[in-house]
Enzyme design. Structure first.
Site, PDB file in Angstrom:
ATOM      1  N   HIS A 143     -10.484  -5.094  -3.163  1.00 44.70           N
ATOM      2  CA  HIS A 143      -9.064  -5.307  -2.646  1.00 44.70           C
ATOM      3  C   HIS A 143      -9.068  -5.716  -1.431  1.00 44.70           C
ATOM      4  O   HIS A 143      -9.944  -5.189  -0.564  1.00 44.70           O
ATOM      5  CB  HIS A 143      -8.098  -4.117  -2.722  1.00 44.70           C
ATOM      6  CG  HIS A 143      -8.617  -2.877  -2.242  1.00 44.70           C
ATOM      7  ND1 HIS A 143      -9.542  -2.092  -3.001  1.00 44.70           N
ATOM      8  CD2 HIS A 143      -8.455  -2.007  -1.004  1.00 44.70           C
ATOM      9  CE1 HIS A 143      -9.865  -0.917  -2.308  1.00 44.70           C
ATOM     10  NE2 HIS A 143      -9.268  -0.934  -1.181  1.00 44.70           N
ATOM     11  N   ASN A 163     -12.919  -2.708   2.514  1.00 41.44           N
ATOM     12  CA  ASN A 163     -13.563  -1.616   2.739  1.00 41.44           C
ATOM     13  C   ASN A 163     -14.601  -1.586   1.472  1.00 41.44           C
ATOM     14  O   ASN A 163     -14.361  -1.815   0.412  1.00 41.44           O
ATOM     15  CB  ASN A 163     -13.031  -0.328   2.837  1.00 41.44           C
ATOM     16  CG  ASN A 163     -11.911  -0.194   3.884  1.00 41.44           C
ATOM     17  OD1 ASN A 163     -12.450  -0.633   5.032  1.00 41.44           O
ATOM     18  ND2 ASN A 163     -10.904   0.644   3.669  1.00 41.44           N
ATOM     19  N   ASP A 165       0.787  -1.053   0.157  1.00 44.66           N
ATOM     20  CA  ASP A 165       0.050  -0.017   0.098  1.00 44.66           C
ATOM     21  C   ASP A 165       0.980   1.308   0.024  1.00 44.66           C
ATOM     22  O   ASP A 165       1.733   1.342   0.559  1.00 44.66           O
ATOM     23  CB  ASP A 165      -0.869   0.001   1.105  1.00 44.66           C
ATOM     24  CG  ASP A 165      -2.012   0.911   1.266  1.00 44.66           C
ATOM     25  OD1 ASP A 165      -3.175   0.584   1.025  1.00 44.66           O
ATOM     26  OD2 ASP A 165      -1.768   2.372   1.007  1.00 44.66           O
ATOM     27  N   HIS A 212      -6.916  -5.449   2.245  1.00 46.71           N
ATOM     28  CA  HIS A 212      -5.833  -5.075   3.087  1.00 46.71           C
ATOM     29  C   HIS A 212      -5.325  -6.082   3.963  1.00 46.71           C
ATOM     30  O   HIS A 212      -6.047  -6.577   4.634  1.00 46.71           O
ATOM     31  CB  HIS A 212      -6.358  -3.791   4.005  1.00 46.71           C
ATOM     32  CG  HIS A 212      -6.738  -2.613   3.220  1.00 46.71           C
ATOM     33  ND1 HIS A 212      -6.105  -1.347   2.985  1.00 46.71           N
ATOM     34  CD2 HIS A 212      -8.356  -2.389   2.700  1.00 46.71           C
ATOM     35  CE1 HIS A 212      -6.651  -0.549   2.326  1.00 46.71           C
ATOM     36  NE2 HIS A 212      -7.908  -1.041   2.222  1.00 46.71           N
ATOM     37  N   GLN A 237     -14.409   3.044   1.197  1.00 48.58           N
ATOM     38  CA  GLN A 237     -13.758   2.681   0.154  1.00 48.58           C
ATOM     39  C   GLN A 237     -13.172   3.704  -0.822  1.00 48.58           C
ATOM     40  O   GLN A 237     -14.060   4.735  -1.075  1.00 48.58           O
ATOM     41  CB  GLN A 237     -14.648   1.796  -0.466  1.00 48.58           C
ATOM     42  CG  GLN A 237     -13.635   1.144  -2.001  1.00 48.58           C
ATOM     43  CD  GLN A 237     -14.680   0.031  -2.518  1.00 48.58           C
ATOM     44  OE1 GLN A 237     -15.697  -0.032  -2.228  1.00 48.58           O
ATOM     45  NE2 GLN A 237     -14.259  -0.672  -3.564  1.00 48.58           N
ATOM     46  N   SER A 238     -11.936   4.012  -1.121  1.00 47.47           N
ATOM     47  CA  SER A 238     -11.517   5.074  -1.881  1.00 47.47           C
ATOM     48  C   SER A 238     -11.217   4.550  -3.287  1.00 47.47           C
ATOM     49  O   SER A 238     -11.164   5.483  -4.404  1.00 47.47           O
ATOM     50  CB  SER A 238     -10.344   5.691  -1.192  1.00 47.47           C
ATOM     51  OG  SER A 238      -9.331   5.021  -1.099  1.00 47.47           O
TER      52      SER A 238
HETATM   53  P1  DGP Z   1      -9.469   1.863   0.372  1.00 49.77           P
HETATM   54  O1  DGP Z   1      -9.582   3.213   1.353  1.00 49.77           O
HETATM   55  O2  DGP Z   1      -9.997   0.674   1.246  1.00 49.77           O
HETATM   56  O3  DGP Z   1     -10.160   1.847  -0.963  1.00 49.77           O
HETATM   57  O4  DGP Z   1      -8.150   1.520   0.153  1.00 49.77           O
HETATM   58  C1  DGP Z   1      -7.312   1.907  -1.062  1.00 49.77           C
HETATM   59  C2  DGP Z   1      -5.903   1.859  -0.708  1.00 49.77           C
HETATM   60  O5  DGP Z   1      -5.199   2.020  -1.843  1.00 49.77           O
HETATM   61  C3  DGP Z   1      -5.315   3.137   0.164  1.00 49.77           C
HETATM   62  O6  DGP Z   1      -4.786   2.402   1.460  1.00 49.77           O
HETATM   63  C4  DGP Z   1      -4.242   3.527  -0.633  1.00 49.77           C
HETATM   64  C5  DGP Z   1      -3.852   2.549  -1.620  1.00 49.77           C
HETATM   65  N1  DGP Z   1      -3.539   3.157  -3.006  1.00 49.77           N
HETATM   66  C6  DGP Z   1      -4.148   4.076  -3.380  1.00 49.77           C
HETATM   67  N2  DGP Z   1      -3.412   4.383  -4.811  1.00 49.77           N
HETATM   68  C7  DGP Z   1      -2.496   3.583  -4.734  1.00 49.77           C
HETATM   69  C8  DGP Z   1      -1.117   3.272  -5.797  1.00 49.77           C
HETATM   70  O7  DGP Z   1      -1.300   3.915  -6.613  1.00 49.77           O
HETATM   71  N3  DGP Z   1      -0.598   2.698  -5.260  1.00 49.77           N
HETATM   72  C9  DGP Z   1      -0.549   1.903  -4.081  1.00 49.77           C
HETATM   73  N4  DGP Z   1       0.425   1.007  -3.991  1.00 49.77           N
HETATM   74  N5  DGP Z   1      -1.524   1.787  -3.399  1.00 49.77           N
HETATM   75  C10 DGP Z   1      -2.495   2.792  -3.796  1.00 49.77           C
END
Ligand code: DGP
Length: 112
Positions: free
Chosen positions: A98, A85, A29, A100, A92-93
């Site tokens: 996915h 999420n 992440d 975690h 969820q973003s």
């Molecule tokens: P969520 O909030 O559950 O949708 O988690 C999305 C996660 O994705 C957040 O912890 C940050 C991660 N993330 C977002 N963009 C990128 C990226 O470009 N590369 C990586 N490695 N992680 C990312």
């Protein structure tokens, strides 16, 4: 489709890969919330757990089955937490399913 995780799968955005097979990718992440914070995703775009059905559940299961492999790769011998999420209330973003995988320290008991 403008999905950042699909771009990571396609190799258009660099990432730190932890595990990969035909159906699944695991990578670190970008904003780690624990000493170890890995995201495990199906390579196929599925929005979230809420969009799973009998056809796509198999792909989600492949991602779940990859979690212990990613955990071993990261040395998580003492356990870890798996979170997914969903939607606005779930914070969820990124709208590509996915999981975690968090660990590398004693995590707090509370989850919310
Ligand atoms: P969520 O909030 O559950 O949708 O988690 C999305 C996660 O994705 C957040 O912890 C940050 C991660 N993330 C977002 N963009 C990128 C990226 O470009 N590369 C990586 N490695 N992680 C990312």
């Amino acid at each position: 489709m403008d999905c950042i995780f699909c771009k990571i799968v396609a190799g258009e955005i660099p990432t730190s890969k932890v595990y990969e097979d035909e159906h699944v990718l695991a990578f670190k992440d970008i904003h780690p919330q624990a000493p170890v914070h890995v995201l495990v995703i199906p390579k196929t775009h599925i929005e979230s757990v809420d969009k799973l059905d009998d056809a796509t559940a198999e792909l989600a299961a492949k991602a779940l089955a990859a979690i212990p492999k990613a955990a071993r790769e990261m040395g998580l011998t003492e356990g870890y937490r798996v979170i997914t999420n969903v939607g606005r209330h779930g914070c969820q973003s990124v709208f590509h399913l996915h999981f975690h995988v968090l660990g590398g320290k004693q995590l707090p008991e509370r989850m919310s």
